[in-house]
Design an enzyme around this catalytic site. Structure first.
Site, PDB file in Angstrom:
ATOM      1  N   GLY A 262       0.747  -1.081   0.155  1.00 11.02           N
ATOM      2  CA  GLY A 262       0.034   0.138   0.023  1.00 11.02           C
ATOM      3  C   GLY A 262       0.926   1.120   0.011  1.00 11.02           C
ATOM      4  O   GLY A 262       0.265   2.409   0.512  1.00 11.02           O
TER       5      GLY A 262
ATOM      6  N   LEU B  47      -4.082  -6.902  -7.341  1.00 10.05           N
ATOM      7  CA  LEU B  47      -3.421  -7.916  -8.166  1.00 10.05           C
ATOM      8  C   LEU B  47      -4.325  -8.645  -9.330  1.00 10.05           C
ATOM      9  O   LEU B  47      -4.350  -8.893 -10.394  1.00 10.05           O
ATOM     10  CB  LEU B  47      -2.674  -8.975  -7.447  1.00 10.05           C
ATOM     11  CG  LEU B  47      -1.476  -8.496  -6.753  1.00 10.05           C
ATOM     12  CD1 LEU B  47      -0.886  -9.846  -6.223  1.00 10.05           C
ATOM     13  CD2 LEU B  47      -0.440  -7.827  -7.997  1.00 10.05           C
TER      14      LEU B  47
ATOM     15  N   GLU C 281       6.868   5.834  -9.080  1.00 16.11           N
ATOM     16  CA  GLU C 281       5.243   5.664  -9.145  1.00 16.11           C
ATOM     17  C   GLU C 281       4.609   6.143  -8.385  1.00 16.11           C
ATOM     18  O   GLU C 281       3.429   7.042  -8.749  1.00 16.11           O
ATOM     19  CB  GLU C 281       4.908   3.766  -8.622  1.00 16.11           C
ATOM     20  CG  GLU C 281       5.572   3.139  -9.608  1.00 16.11           C
ATOM     21  CD  GLU C 281       5.505   1.558  -8.789  1.00 16.11           C
ATOM     22  OE1 GLU C 281       4.516   1.079  -8.319  1.00 16.11           O
ATOM     23  OE2 GLU C 281       6.441   0.742  -8.838  1.00 16.11           O
TER      24      GLU C 281
ATOM     25  N   ASN D  51      -4.564   2.751 -13.329  1.00 18.52           N
ATOM     26  CA  ASN D  51      -3.703   1.518 -12.941  1.00 18.52           C
ATOM     27  C   ASN D  51      -2.369   2.069 -13.117  1.00 18.52           C
ATOM     28  O   ASN D  51      -1.849   2.910 -13.907  1.00 18.52           O
ATOM     29  CB  ASN D  51      -3.618   0.196 -13.822  1.00 18.52           C
ATOM     30  CG  ASN D  51      -3.040  -0.698 -13.206  1.00 18.52           C
ATOM     31  OD1 ASN D  51      -2.965  -1.022 -11.943  1.00 18.52           O
ATOM     32  ND2 ASN D  51      -2.009  -1.186 -14.101  1.00 18.52           N
TER      33      ASN D  51
ATOM     34  N   ASN E  76       1.792   2.982  -2.553  1.00 19.98           N
ATOM     35  CA  ASN E  76       0.954   3.998  -3.435  1.00 19.98           C
ATOM     36  C   ASN E  76      -0.295   4.359  -2.902  1.00 19.98           C
ATOM     37  O   ASN E  76      -0.504   5.702  -3.113  1.00 19.98           O
ATOM     38  CB  ASN E  76       0.648   3.025  -4.689  1.00 19.98           C
ATOM     39  CG  ASN E  76       1.971   3.068  -5.881  1.00 19.98           C
ATOM     40  OD1 ASN E  76       2.204   4.035  -6.505  1.00 19.98           O
ATOM     41  ND2 ASN E  76       2.438   1.707  -5.948  1.00 19.98           N
TER      42      ASN E  76
ATOM     43  N   HIS F 251       2.049   0.817 -13.290  1.00 22.33           N
ATOM     44  CA  HIS F 251       2.705  -0.237 -13.617  1.00 22.33           C
ATOM     45  C   HIS F 251       4.041   0.164 -13.362  1.00 22.33           C
ATOM     46  O   HIS F 251       4.380   1.187 -13.924  1.00 22.33           O
ATOM     47  CB  HIS F 251       2.366  -0.874 -14.914  1.00 22.33           C
ATOM     48  CG  HIS F 251       2.819  -2.082 -15.233  1.00 22.33           C
ATOM     49  ND1 HIS F 251       2.710  -3.399 -14.677  1.00 22.33           N
ATOM     50  CD2 HIS F 251       4.044  -2.132 -16.145  1.00 22.33           C
ATOM     51  CE1 HIS F 251       3.422  -4.249 -15.360  1.00 22.33           C
ATOM     52  NE2 HIS F 251       4.287  -3.639 -15.744  1.00 22.33           N
TER      53      HIS F 251
ATOM     54  N   ASP G 155      -2.732  -4.414 -18.886  1.00 17.51           N
ATOM     55  CA  ASP G 155      -1.865  -3.156 -19.023  1.00 17.51           C
ATOM     56  C   ASP G 155      -1.813  -2.655 -20.490  1.00 17.51           C
ATOM     57  O   ASP G 155      -0.590  -2.299 -21.187  1.00 17.51           O
ATOM     58  CB  ASP G 155      -0.312  -3.822 -18.891  1.00 17.51           C
ATOM     59  CG  ASP G 155      -0.392  -4.249 -17.325  1.00 17.51           C
ATOM     60  OD1 ASP G 155       0.624  -5.395 -17.003  1.00 17.51           O
ATOM     61  OD2 ASP G 155      -0.884  -3.754 -16.697  1.00 17.51           O
TER      62      ASP G 155
HETATM   63  C1  GRF Z   1       3.645  -1.486  -7.176  1.00 17.95           C
HETATM   64  O1  GRF Z   1       4.899  -1.998  -7.823  1.00 17.95           O
HETATM   65  C2  GRF Z   1       2.938  -1.147  -8.343  1.00 17.95           C
HETATM   66  O2  GRF Z   1       3.438  -0.745  -9.530  1.00 17.95           O
HETATM   67  C3  GRF Z   1       2.163  -2.629  -8.601  1.00 17.95           C
HETATM   68  O3  GRF Z   1       2.208  -3.218  -7.464  1.00 17.95           O
HETATM   69  C4  GRF Z   1       3.078  -2.681  -6.591  1.00 17.95           C
HETATM   70  C5  GRF Z   1       2.230  -1.964  -5.279  1.00 17.95           C
HETATM   71  O4  GRF Z   1       2.981  -1.580  -4.306  1.00 17.95           O
HETATM   72  N1  GRF Z   1       1.149  -2.600  -9.329  1.00 17.95           N
HETATM   73  P1  GRF Z   1       2.232  -1.126  -2.984  1.00 17.95           P
HETATM   74  O5  GRF Z   1       1.215  -1.994  -2.583  1.00 17.95           O
HETATM   75  O6  GRF Z   1       1.646   0.149  -3.424  1.00 17.95           O
HETATM   76  O7  GRF Z   1       3.293  -0.705  -2.106  1.00 17.95           O
END
Ligand code: GRF
Length: 188
Positions: free
Chosen positions: A12, A82, A171, A99, A14, A101, A142
């Site tokens: 989490g 996921l 990100e 999303n 992000n 990536h 994607d």
């Molecule tokens: C990140 O690398 C994102 O790009 C991918 O899954 C990971 C999630 O990281 N989709 P977090 O759970 O946000 O730390």
């Protein structure tokens, strides 16, 4: 005010970047209405604090859709979520699902390319530049319209861990900027 649903499965970071951007008013015309995880044990749920959060199994797509509708969601953000979203939700929220990536799409993406597997493939391929991409989600993995990308240099002595850390920072940056871009677009 844009109502955001953030879908998570793991750590989490992000999600945390979005929470912090809203708390510091970097994002100032959107709110997180709900955080949804398909993983009861996702650390991301610990980050929810005073934000509504809910576990929804990836098998219960009807509950997911119902929850999104009940919360009047305007924007869905997949922040390390996921499972593949069911097409009825993708079609209902066309161009309203973002999303993130951890590569420069169309490189190192698609089925099986997620999380650390992406960085492993990048290092194995010996590329000198990687990065992160935000894109709108469509019905294949994607491949939706790219919103934003930022490059990250790959160092000769990089490991998956060191590379992942630098890409993750990018990100967080472009995901917040992509949400701001979406909110600006909604105002027009
Ligand atoms: C990140 O690398 C994102 O790009 C991918 O899954 C990971 C999630 O990281 N989709 P977090 O759970 O946000 O730390």
């Amino acid at each position: 005010m844009i109502n955001i649903a953030i879908l998570v499965s793991g750590n989490g970071t992000n999600l945390q970047a979005i929470i912090d951007a809203i708390d510091t008013k970097i994002i100032n015309d959107a709110q997180i209405s709900i955080i949804i995880s398909n993983n009861k044990n996702a650390y991301a749920l610990q980050r929810a604090k005073n934000i509504k959060s809910k576990f929804i199994s990836s098998k219960d797509s009807h509950i997911l859709l119902q929850t999104l509708l009940q919360n009047n969601i305007d924007l869905i953000v997949l922040a390390g979520y996921l499972p593949i979203l069911p097409s009825d939700i993708i079609l209902k929220y066309e161009n309203k699902i973002i999303n993130i990536h951890p590569s420069l799409i169309p490189s190192f993406c698609g089925k099986g390319f997620y999380g650390e597997k992406v960085h492993e493939a990048v290092l194995k391929a010996g590329v000198k530049i990687t990065g992160a991409t935000t894109h709108f989600v469509d019905c294949t993995v994607d491949t939706g319209k790219i919103i934003m990308q930022k490059a990250v240099e790959v160092y000769d002595n990089d490991t998956v861990e060191t590379l992942k850390k630098r890409v993750l920072a990018v990100e967080h940056e472009i995901l917040v900027k992509s949400i701001i871009f979406f909110c600006e677009k909604c105002k027009k």
